[in-house]
Scaffold this active site. Sequence first.
Site, PDB file in Angstrom:
ATOM      1  N   ASN A 179     116.635 -73.487 -74.149  1.00  0.00           N
ATOM      2  CA  ASN A 179     116.831 -72.896 -73.182  1.00  0.00           C
ATOM      3  C   ASN A 179     117.631 -74.276 -72.579  1.00  0.00           C
ATOM      4  O   ASN A 179     117.719 -75.158 -71.969  1.00  0.00           O
ATOM      5  CB  ASN A 179     115.175 -73.046 -71.595  1.00  0.00           C
ATOM      6  CG  ASN A 179     115.158 -72.113 -71.097  1.00  0.00           C
ATOM      7  OD1 ASN A 179     116.186 -71.918 -70.256  1.00  0.00           O
ATOM      8  ND2 ASN A 179     114.238 -71.290 -70.986  1.00  0.00           N
ATOM      9  N   CYS A 192     105.498 -33.333 -71.176  1.00  0.00           N
ATOM     10  CA  CYS A 192     104.888 -34.350 -72.232  1.00  0.00           C
ATOM     11  C   CYS A 192     104.980 -32.824 -73.343  1.00  0.00           C
ATOM     12  O   CYS A 192     104.663 -31.534 -72.329  1.00  0.00           O
ATOM     13  CB  CYS A 192     103.951 -35.136 -72.433  1.00  0.00           C
ATOM     14  SG  CYS A 192     103.052 -35.048 -74.219  1.00  0.00           S
ATOM     15  N   ALA A 197     120.644 -69.820 -76.871  1.00  0.00           N
ATOM     16  CA  ALA A 197     119.961 -68.750 -77.766  1.00  0.00           C
ATOM     17  C   ALA A 197     121.011 -68.538 -78.915  1.00  0.00           C
ATOM     18  O   ALA A 197     121.153 -68.906 -80.165  1.00  0.00           O
ATOM     19  CB  ALA A 197     119.629 -66.948 -77.983  1.00  0.00           C
ATOM     20  N   GLY A 254     113.992 -68.535 -74.334  1.00  0.00           N
ATOM     21  CA  GLY A 254     114.854 -67.471 -73.519  1.00  0.00           C
ATOM     22  C   GLY A 254     113.771 -67.374 -72.834  1.00  0.00           C
ATOM     23  O   GLY A 254     113.405 -65.940 -72.539  1.00  0.00           O
ATOM     24  N   GLU A 285     117.732 -73.756 -69.318  1.00  0.00           N
ATOM     25  CA  GLU A 285     117.174 -74.334 -68.196  1.00  0.00           C
ATOM     26  C   GLU A 285     115.957 -75.738 -68.646  1.00  0.00           C
ATOM     27  O   GLU A 285     115.554 -74.742 -69.385  1.00  0.00           O
ATOM     28  CB  GLU A 285     117.299 -73.794 -67.288  1.00  0.00           C
ATOM     29  CG  GLU A 285     118.545 -73.349 -66.315  1.00  0.00           C
ATOM     30  CD  GLU A 285     118.291 -71.871 -65.637  1.00  0.00           C
ATOM     31  OE1 GLU A 285     119.296 -71.519 -65.270  1.00  0.00           O
ATOM     32  OE2 GLU A 285     116.663 -71.956 -65.119  1.00  0.00           O
ATOM     33  N   HIS A 343     104.848 -56.695 -74.751  1.00  0.00           N
ATOM     34  CA  HIS A 343     105.924 -55.912 -73.602  1.00  0.00           C
ATOM     35  C   HIS A 343     105.797 -54.263 -74.060  1.00  0.00           C
ATOM     36  O   HIS A 343     106.094 -53.774 -72.993  1.00  0.00           O
ATOM     37  CB  HIS A 343     106.317 -56.712 -72.506  1.00  0.00           C
ATOM     38  CG  HIS A 343     105.386 -57.525 -72.164  1.00  0.00           C
ATOM     39  ND1 HIS A 343     105.956 -58.460 -72.111  1.00  0.00           N
ATOM     40  CD2 HIS A 343     104.532 -57.989 -72.139  1.00  0.00           C
ATOM     41  CE1 HIS A 343     105.262 -60.130 -71.224  1.00  0.00           C
ATOM     42  NE2 HIS A 343     104.011 -59.368 -71.520  1.00  0.00           N
TER      43      HIS A 343
HETATM   44  C1  BV8 Z   1      97.944 -58.982 -68.109  1.00  0.00           C
HETATM   45  C2  BV8 Z   1     107.580 -54.825 -69.376  1.00  0.00           C
HETATM   46  C3  BV8 Z   1      95.168 -58.320 -68.892  1.00  0.00           C
HETATM   47  C4  BV8 Z   1     107.960 -54.087 -68.369  1.00  0.00           C
HETATM   48  C5  BV8 Z   1     106.616 -57.290 -68.715  1.00  0.00           C
HETATM   49  C6  BV8 Z   1      97.347 -59.230 -60.991  1.00  0.00           C
HETATM   50  C7  BV8 Z   1      96.609 -58.214 -62.201  1.00  0.00           C
HETATM   51  C8  BV8 Z   1      96.874 -58.214 -63.760  1.00  0.00           C
HETATM   52  C9  BV8 Z   1      97.127 -59.016 -64.088  1.00  0.00           C
HETATM   53  C10 BV8 Z   1      97.097 -60.052 -63.047  1.00  0.00           C
HETATM   54  C11 BV8 Z   1      97.491 -60.571 -61.514  1.00  0.00           C
HETATM   55  N1  BV8 Z   1      98.043 -61.292 -62.056  1.00  0.00           N
HETATM   56  C12 BV8 Z   1      98.745 -61.785 -62.248  1.00  0.00           C
HETATM   57  C13 BV8 Z   1      98.147 -62.056 -63.955  1.00  0.00           C
HETATM   58  C14 BV8 Z   1      98.506 -61.131 -64.788  1.00  0.00           C
HETATM   59  C15 BV8 Z   1     100.180 -60.652 -65.000  1.00  0.00           C
HETATM   60  C16 BV8 Z   1     101.198 -61.523 -64.753  1.00  0.00           C
HETATM   61  O1  BV8 Z   1     101.408 -63.192 -65.774  1.00  0.00           O
HETATM   62  N2  BV8 Z   1     102.701 -61.846 -63.259  1.00  0.00           N
HETATM   63  C17 BV8 Z   1     103.099 -63.020 -63.105  1.00  0.00           C
HETATM   64  C18 BV8 Z   1     104.236 -62.190 -62.962  1.00  0.00           C
HETATM   65  C19 BV8 Z   1     102.051 -64.296 -62.986  1.00  0.00           C
HETATM   66  N3  BV8 Z   1     100.104 -60.389 -66.316  1.00  0.00           N
HETATM   67  C20 BV8 Z   1     100.269 -59.035 -66.492  1.00  0.00           C
HETATM   68  O2  BV8 Z   1      99.728 -58.284 -65.858  1.00  0.00           O
HETATM   69  C21 BV8 Z   1      99.749 -58.540 -67.339  1.00  0.00           C
HETATM   70  N4  BV8 Z   1      98.509 -57.788 -68.410  1.00  0.00           N
HETATM   71  O3  BV8 Z   1      97.476 -59.582 -67.977  1.00  0.00           O
HETATM   72  O4  BV8 Z   1      96.270 -57.693 -68.706  1.00  0.00           O
HETATM   73  C22 BV8 Z   1      94.642 -57.602 -67.094  1.00  0.00           C
HETATM   74  C23 BV8 Z   1      94.916 -55.768 -67.026  1.00  0.00           C
HETATM   75  C24 BV8 Z   1      94.498 -55.164 -65.897  1.00  0.00           C
HETATM   76  C25 BV8 Z   1      93.410 -56.070 -65.049  1.00  0.00           C
HETATM   77  C26 BV8 Z   1      93.963 -57.245 -65.262  1.00  0.00           C
HETATM   78  C27 BV8 Z   1      94.332 -58.296 -65.990  1.00  0.00           C
HETATM   79  C28 BV8 Z   1     101.166 -57.813 -68.179  1.00  0.00           C
HETATM   80  C29 BV8 Z   1     102.126 -58.092 -68.206  1.00  0.00           C
HETATM   81  C30 BV8 Z   1     103.718 -57.659 -68.674  1.00  0.00           C
HETATM   82  C31 BV8 Z   1     105.148 -57.062 -67.681  1.00  0.00           C
HETATM   83  N5  BV8 Z   1     105.579 -56.687 -68.600  1.00  0.00           N
HETATM   84  N6  BV8 Z   1     107.971 -56.220 -69.508  1.00  0.00           N
HETATM   85  C32 BV8 Z   1     109.479 -54.541 -68.304  1.00  0.00           C
HETATM   86  O5  BV8 Z   1     110.307 -54.723 -69.507  1.00  0.00           O
HETATM   87  O6  BV8 Z   1     110.281 -53.452 -67.022  1.00  0.00           O
HETATM   88  S1  BV8 Z   1     106.902 -58.850 -68.073  1.00  0.00           S
HETATM   89  C33 BV8 Z   1     108.469 -58.932 -68.251  1.00  0.00           C
HETATM   90  O7  BV8 Z   1     108.699 -60.175 -67.514  1.00  0.00           O
HETATM   91  C34 BV8 Z   1     109.120 -59.376 -69.756  1.00  0.00           C
HETATM   92  O8  BV8 Z   1     108.714 -58.166 -70.474  1.00  0.00           O
HETATM   93  C35 BV8 Z   1     108.657 -60.775 -69.106  1.00  0.00           C
HETATM   94  O9  BV8 Z   1     107.411 -61.091 -70.155  1.00  0.00           O
HETATM   95  C36 BV8 Z   1     108.634 -61.595 -68.070  1.00  0.00           C
HETATM   96  C37 BV8 Z   1     110.238 -62.065 -67.939  1.00  0.00           C
HETATM   97  O10 BV8 Z   1     110.098 -63.586 -68.165  1.00  0.00           O
HETATM   98  P1  BV8 Z   1     110.983 -63.501 -69.186  1.00  0.00           P
HETATM   99  O11 BV8 Z   1     111.178 -62.820 -70.474  1.00  0.00           O
HETATM  100  O12 BV8 Z   1     110.760 -65.151 -69.549  1.00  0.00           O
HETATM  101  O13 BV8 Z   1     112.428 -63.591 -68.473  1.00  0.00           O
HETATM  102  P2  BV8 Z   1     112.708 -64.931 -67.108  1.00  0.00           P
HETATM  103  O14 BV8 Z   1     113.972 -63.821 -66.485  1.00  0.00           O
HETATM  104  O15 BV8 Z   1     112.296 -65.071 -66.233  1.00  0.00           O
HETATM  105  O16 BV8 Z   1     113.016 -65.700 -67.925  1.00  0.00           O
HETATM  106  C38 BV8 Z   1     114.567 -65.950 -68.724  1.00  0.00           C
HETATM  107  C39 BV8 Z   1     114.309 -67.262 -68.993  1.00  0.00           C
HETATM  108  O17 BV8 Z   1     115.519 -67.304 -70.513  1.00  0.00           O
HETATM  109  C40 BV8 Z   1     115.046 -68.679 -68.352  1.00  0.00           C
HETATM  110  O18 BV8 Z   1     114.087 -69.717 -67.958  1.00  0.00           O
HETATM  111  C41 BV8 Z   1     116.462 -68.879 -67.724  1.00  0.00           C
HETATM  112  O19 BV8 Z   1     116.476 -69.696 -68.012  1.00  0.00           O
HETATM  113  C42 BV8 Z   1     116.338 -68.299 -69.662  1.00  0.00           C
HETATM  114  N7  BV8 Z   1     117.953 -68.515 -70.275  1.00  0.00           N
HETATM  115  C43 BV8 Z   1     118.531 -68.086 -69.962  1.00  0.00           C
HETATM  116  N8  BV8 Z   1     120.360 -67.204 -70.147  1.00  0.00           N
HETATM  117  C44 BV8 Z   1     119.739 -67.982 -71.426  1.00  0.00           C
HETATM  118  C45 BV8 Z   1     118.369 -68.153 -71.108  1.00  0.00           C
HETATM  119  N9  BV8 Z   1     117.991 -69.146 -72.360  1.00  0.00           N
HETATM  120  C46 BV8 Z   1     117.983 -68.984 -74.032  1.00  0.00           C
HETATM  121  N10 BV8 Z   1     120.113 -68.413 -73.695  1.00  0.00           N
HETATM  122  C47 BV8 Z   1     120.011 -68.115 -73.135  1.00  0.00           C
HETATM  123  N11 BV8 Z   1     121.497 -67.686 -73.062  1.00  0.00           N
END
Ligand code: BV8
Length: 256
Positions: free
Chosen positions: A223, A157, A241, A197, A225, A123
Amino acid sequence: MTALELDPAVVDVARAARRVVVFSGAGMSAESGVPTFRDAQTGLWERFDPTELATPEAWDRDSALVWAWYQWRTGLVRRVAPHAGHRAVAEWADRTRMTVVTQNVDDLHERAGSPTHTVAHLHGSLFAPRCRDCGAPFPSDGGVDVEPTGPLSPPECSSCRGQVRPGVVWFGESLPDDAWTRATAAAEDCDLMVVVGTSAMVYPAAGLPLRAARTGAAIVEINPEATGLSEHVHHTWRTTAAVGLPALVAAIGAAQ
Ligand code: BV8
């Protein structure tokens, strides 16, 4: 199999593994002080869900608000440090072929010693802004140290005077070909994937663990959770982690 302690079976699998993928999400950086996507937003962005801000539409609507968010996040990452879990992943690479596939846009894996060429940023990165018009890279200024109380105009730019944007992948944008190609190849080739994570809710990244399992890899989740992935993995370890990874790598070393 869900365990609160390190399961000896996990140590056996990890010790035998010769091609390892560590697949990390925001929880990997939480103990370094970087808020996860699930954590509540603060300040200027309190009223926004990150999935609303991390979109081309939000940028088109208010690029200065979004640029301020990324400048704040960049400065925060610059001010924190990798933890023992990041360092354990880097040390593990001394013993086995390691690919780090991260959803995170921070540089903590690299700063802990994971060689850049072994880290696939699915990402993008906070530290790689680029021109939205000509694509030219723009040098990161390291973000801001004080939480912005208002919008910040994105820079221009230096090549084409277009608008500079964050070097991350927004929702609705495709993943970088090179990172995705490397990540899918590593997932299909590995004999162990450690998923750390991540809530495994963002695709296509979240599909990688099952892709690895389908090609015969053992999947271990670290994780505190449960996630949607937990019932599909071979071992899930309810720890963090910064606790789990050093314990696992130490146990492998002790076992050799
Ligand atoms: C794509 C960068 C093809 C930005 C991020 C409509 C149109 C297009 C696509 C979609 C659509 N609807 C759905 C989609 C697919 C979409 C998607 O998946 N949406 C989700 C919401 C359902 N995906 C996309 O759009 C991707 N591209 O599909 O391209 C395409 C292209 C064009 C047209 C059609 C298709 C792109 C997705 C990338 C988004 N960018 N980040 C920024 O950072 O600002 S995503 C961002 O959120 C992160 O990078 C990460 O991936 C995500 C968050 O998830 P996690 O990392 O899991 O974090 P989270 O907070 O959720 O969970 C934390 C976990 O850690 C928990 O489980 C917790 O228990 C645990 N934890 C907490 N503390 C600890 C721990 N674990 C261990 N130790 C600890 N101490």
